[in-house]
Write an enzyme that holds these catalytic residues in place. Structure first.
Site, mmCIF file in Angstrom:
data_model
loop_
_atom_site.group_PDB
_atom_site.id
_atom_site.type_symbol
_atom_site.label_atom_id
_atom_site.label_comp_id
_atom_site.label_asym_id
_atom_site.label_seq_id
_atom_site.Cartn_x
_atom_site.Cartn_y
_atom_site.Cartn_z
ATOM 1 N N SER A 134 -2.257 -4.917 -8.105
ATOM 2 C CA SER A 134 -1.274 -3.904 -8.503
ATOM 3 C C SER A 134 -0.227 -4.564 -9.373
ATOM 4 O O SER A 134 0.000 -5.781 -9.282
ATOM 5 C CB SER A 134 -0.605 -3.317 -7.246
ATOM 6 O OG SER A 134 0.524 -2.540 -7.577
ATOM 7 N N TYR A 147 2.652 -3.210 1.401
ATOM 8 C CA TYR A 147 1.689 -3.054 0.319
ATOM 9 C C TYR A 147 1.891 -4.141 -0.740
ATOM 10 O O TYR A 147 0.928 -4.778 -1.189
ATOM 11 C CB TYR A 147 1.842 -1.672 -0.302
ATOM 12 C CG TYR A 147 0.841 -1.355 -1.383
ATOM 13 C CD1 TYR A 147 -0.448 -0.934 -1.057
ATOM 14 C CD2 TYR A 147 1.166 -1.473 -2.733
ATOM 15 C CE1 TYR A 147 -1.374 -0.631 -2.042
ATOM 16 C CE2 TYR A 147 0.251 -1.173 -3.723
ATOM 17 C CZ TYR A 147 -1.016 -0.753 -3.368
ATOM 18 O OH TYR A 147 -1.950 -0.469 -4.354
#
Length: 239
Positions: A134, A147
């Site tokens: 990400s 996350y």
């Protein structure tokens, strides 16, 4: 890499980025096996002529089940795409079971699948491991600490793995998407990239044999990070 004729295993392949990528790879001539845990979405994927495997990768047993299911299969490309968030807000009760599942799915599962499939990938004329991290692996957002931590961990693992496999036929690609329009980001109010466009850029990176695919706005974040990591962190912590 030439994708036509390749067999690809895509985790988290029944929704979001994973499904869009599976469709794109199928269109490029690959045989795609999608992994998911939602029965309805698995059925929909089968209707699109994908082979499907129903597996929950948020625990050790699921990883073992998947490796057993594909043992002996001539898989050329492993795409570690499955991921989930977990709320971690110090002003509210914290569900540590959800945190543990997120850590396992996002970080432990890719490591276990890679370890279990290395011999299979080594046996192919050319092979690839695609790890979807990400833009938040570069600089974290305060609202998503778990996350962000898992994606940063997977990024570090991917870079080290690439160095270990540099003289082999296994290419390692890291994909850093921006915020993409998926079920997981439904409550995110920021501008989102359509999943099909994200998949298109990933496939281009695969075909060109790139080491890293900074997708969409992640390109800008990566540029800022390379100039000043401190500025990138300050911006993203408020994101």
């Amino acid at each position: 890499m030439q994708l036509a004729g390749k067999t690809v295993l895509v985790t988290g392949g029944t929704d979001g980025i994973g499904l869009a990528l599976a469709r794109r790879l199928q269109g490029a001539g690959s045989t795609v096996i999608v992994v998911g845990r939602n029965a309805e979405r698995l059925m929909a994927a089968r209707a699109e002529a994908f082979e499907t495997l129903a597996v929950d990768l948020s625990g050790e047993a699921g990883c073992a089940d998947l490796l057993a299911a594909v043992a002996g299969r001539p898989i050329d490309i492993l795409v570690n795409n499955a991921g989930m968030g977990a709320a971690f807000d110090v002003t509210a009760p914290i569900d540590l079971d959800a945190v543990d599942r997120s850590i396992f799915l996002n970080l432990n599962a890719p490591i276990r699948l890679i370890a279990g499939m290395l011999d299979t990938l080594r046996a192919r004329p050319e092979a690839m491991i695609v790890n979807v991290t990400s833009g938040l692996a570069l600089a974290p957002a305060a609202k998503s600490p778990v996350y962000c931590a898992t994606k940063a961990g997977l990024r570090s693992f991917t870079m080290a793995l690439r160095a270990q496999l540099v003289d082999t036929r296994i290419h390692v690609l890291e994909v850093l998407p921006p915020v993409v329009e998926t079920r997981m980001t439904a409550e995110n109010t920021h501008s989102k990239m359509p999943a099909p466009e994200c998949a298109r850029q990933i496939v281009v990176a695969m075909e060109k044999g790139r080491d890293q695919a900074n997708v969409g706005m992640t390109r800008l974040l990566n540029t800022v990070y390379n100039i000043s990591p401190a500025i990138a962190r300050r911006v993203m912590l408020r994101y």
